[in-house]
Design a protein around this motif. Structure first.
Motif, PDB file in Angstrom:
ATOM      1  N   UNK A  70       1.316  -0.922  -0.129  1.00  0.00           N
ATOM      2  CA  UNK A  70       0.171   0.018  -0.162  1.00  0.00           C
ATOM      3  C   UNK A  70       0.692   1.356   0.084  1.00  0.00           C
ATOM      4  N   UNK A  71       0.544   1.575  -0.931  1.00  0.00           N
ATOM      5  CA  UNK A  71       0.737   3.595  -0.668  1.00  0.00           C
ATOM      6  C   UNK A  71       0.259   4.890  -0.828  1.00  0.00           C
ATOM      7  N   UNK A  72       0.661   5.093   0.408  1.00  0.00           N
ATOM      8  CA  UNK A  72      -0.383   6.930   1.175  1.00  0.00           C
ATOM      9  C   UNK A  72       0.143   7.471   0.565  1.00  0.00           C
ATOM     10  N   UNK A  73      -0.525   8.863   0.671  1.00  0.00           N
ATOM     11  CA  UNK A  73       0.508  10.201   0.518  1.00  0.00           C
ATOM     12  C   UNK A  73      -1.469  11.136   0.825  1.00  0.00           C
ATOM     13  N   UNK A  74      -1.042  12.476   1.415  1.00  0.00           N
ATOM     14  CA  UNK A  74      -2.163  13.521   1.406  1.00  0.00           C
ATOM     15  C   UNK A  74      -1.740  14.568   0.249  1.00  0.00           C
ATOM     16  N   UNK A  75      -2.772  14.942  -0.722  1.00  0.00           N
ATOM     17  CA  UNK A  75      -2.443  15.461  -1.788  1.00  0.00           C
ATOM     18  C   UNK A  75      -2.790  17.335  -1.634  1.00  0.00           C
ATOM     19  N   UNK A  76      -3.842  17.306  -0.872  1.00  0.00           N
ATOM     20  CA  UNK A  76      -3.486  18.721  -0.358  1.00  0.00           C
ATOM     21  C   UNK A  76      -3.281  18.471   1.218  1.00  0.00           C
ATOM     22  N   UNK A 134      -4.057   5.076  -1.250  1.00  0.00           N
ATOM     23  CA  UNK A 134      -4.503   5.435  -0.322  1.00  0.00           C
ATOM     24  C   UNK A 134      -3.921   6.753  -0.624  1.00  0.00           C
ATOM     25  N   UNK A 135      -5.058   7.778  -0.823  1.00  0.00           N
ATOM     26  CA  UNK A 135      -5.188   9.168  -0.999  1.00  0.00           C
ATOM     27  C   UNK A 135      -5.867  10.251  -0.230  1.00  0.00           C
ATOM     28  N   UNK A 136      -4.819  11.307   0.747  1.00  0.00           N
ATOM     29  CA  UNK A 136      -6.087  12.679   1.399  1.00  0.00           C
ATOM     30  C   UNK A 136      -6.376  13.567   0.184  1.00  0.00           C
ATOM     31  N   UNK A 137      -7.940  13.228   0.133  1.00  0.00           N
ATOM     32  CA  UNK A 137      -8.450  14.855  -0.583  1.00  0.00           C
ATOM     33  C   UNK A 137      -9.051  15.236   0.313  1.00  0.00           C
ATOM     34  N   UNK A 138      -9.071  15.539   1.111  1.00  0.00           N
ATOM     35  CA  UNK A 138      -9.660  16.266   2.205  1.00  0.00           C
ATOM     36  C   UNK A 138     -10.112  17.519   2.247  1.00  0.00           C
TER      37      UNK A 138
END
Ligand SMILES: Cc1ncc(COP(=O)(O)O)c(C=O)c1O
Length: 374
Positions: free
Chosen positions: A138-144, A169-173
């Motif tokens: 798994x790869x995870x990062x925060x877009x913004x 997994x992308x955080x696009x909150x």
């Protein structure tokens, strides 16, 4: 006797929540119906369909979690990470750090890719991490990154993870509805957002989306998901299959009316027009800040239009300025977090708050509160 609560009238230009249009508040005031009522089931289907538009995805499993963005984050990790799974996680601010916390708590084995706060994620470091750990699942990062105002390149990062066969997994909150997000084009397998940022709804709901690959991984798990409420295998029976919906939890009915209205507004404006509006308002705010000699934290190429972080000028008491903005101008802006506490301000231009009137008001109020003003 305790009196009813009447909130003060504020202009919300912090890191979220953003101003909520009256139209959404009105929608939320409509009569509550049952959560298995066929009319509510129809509403849920419409929300799912409009969320696919916002996320730019065909993913069938796209819906709002009945809880804030942090629950969307947790849903992604508890379902997609099994004990022992290696996870490459990028940390360039507060929310990357929270992803790491989630990985540790699921029993995953984190491989951390660090970048300085205020910088975007460096794709070369991610590539190097995959080369050193080709078994990463798994790869995870925060877009913004809301804590700094930096945007990372979702397309490039998504492609690297695909090359190495990992789920992303992308955080696009903070990005959803404010800057381009293309789940399918970028190959993102799981994404979560929040209702209170560029969608301008009230806080408390977390739109999420999962690809077929993500669902396969969840179905193939050999250990149960440790959270009952967030276990997608169980939630699926509630949010999927409109015909035979089964009870899982009682959905927050009126907030769902609000999210529906927020998405109707987004559809009416057009997704690309919404992105363009956020950019245009950012350009105007930036011009005003530059005229006042204020400096951005993030380099221009990675700057989020909807979250403007600026350095507090030398010798200025940042908390006193924020307190005055709130008490005299009813204007909320954000403080720095972690290492940036006391050093930066975070000014949001999210959703309904991204308008000329707010830009002008913020510049006027800040000018009045900084030294040298009349
Ligand atoms: C990037 C990011 N991720 C996650 C969250 C958590 O969302 P919530 O506060 O709705 O739980 C936030 C909230 O500000 C955020 O900005």
């Amino acid at each position: 006797m305790t009196a009813s609560f009447i909130p003060p009238k504020r202009v919300l230009m912090g890191p979220g929540p953003s101003d909520v249009p009256q139209r959404i508040l009105d929608a939320m005031a409509r009569p509550t119906i049952g959560h298995l009522d066929p009319a509510f089931v129809d509403l849920m289907e419409q929300i799912k369909s409009m969320l696919r538009m916002a996320f730019q995805t065909q993913n069938a499993l796209t819906f709002p979690v009945s809880a804030p963005g942090s629950a969307g984050m947790e849903m992604c990790f508890v379902n997609l990470v099994e004990p022992g799974d290696k996870v490459i996680v990028c940390r360039n601010g507060v929310f990357g750090g929270r992803m790491l916390e989630n990985i540790k708590r699921t029993g995953g084995v984190p491989v951390i890719v660090d970048d300085a706060w205020g910088k975007p994620v460096d794709p070369q470091k991610v590539r190097d991490a995959f080369k050193a750990h080709p078994d990463a699942k798994v790869f995870a990062f925060v877009h913004a990154e809301t804590s700094t105002g930096a945007q990372s390149d979702g397309e490039v990062l998504g492609r690297i993870a695909q090359e190495f066969g990992a789920l992303t997994i992308m955080d696009c909150v903070t990005s959803l509805g404010g800057t381009p997000v293309y789940l399918d084009k970028w190959g993102i397998d799981a994404a979560y957002s929040g209702s209170q940022k560029c969608l301008s709804c009230t806080p408390g709901l977390s739109p999420v989306s999962f690809s077929e690959r993500a669902i396969e991984k969840i179905r193939a798990r050999t250990t149960p998901v440790q959270s009952w409420f967030l276990d997608l295998n169980l939630v699926l029976g509630y949010w999927q299959s409109a015909g035979k919906r089964t009870y899982h939890h009682t959905a927050p009915i009126n907030p769902m009316y609000g999210l529906h209205e927020a998405l109707v507004i987004l559809e009416e404006e057009g997704l690309e027009n919404a992105w363009a509006r956020h950019r245009a308002m950012h350009e105007k705010l930036k011009a005003g800040f530059e005229g006042m000699g204020l400096k951005y934290v993030v380099e221009a190429s990675a700057r989020l239009p909807q979250l403007n972080s600026i350095h507090v000028p030398e010798g200025v008491d940042e908390a006193a300025v924020r307190a005055r903005l709130l008490s005299e101008f009813n204007l909320e802006i954000g403080a720095g977090l972690g290492d940036m506490a006391g050093k930066i301000w975070r000014i949001g231009l999210m959703g309904y708050s991204a308008k000329q009137e707010n830009v002008d008001y913020c510049l006027k109020a800040l000018k009045a509160c900084l030294p040298g003003s009349a």
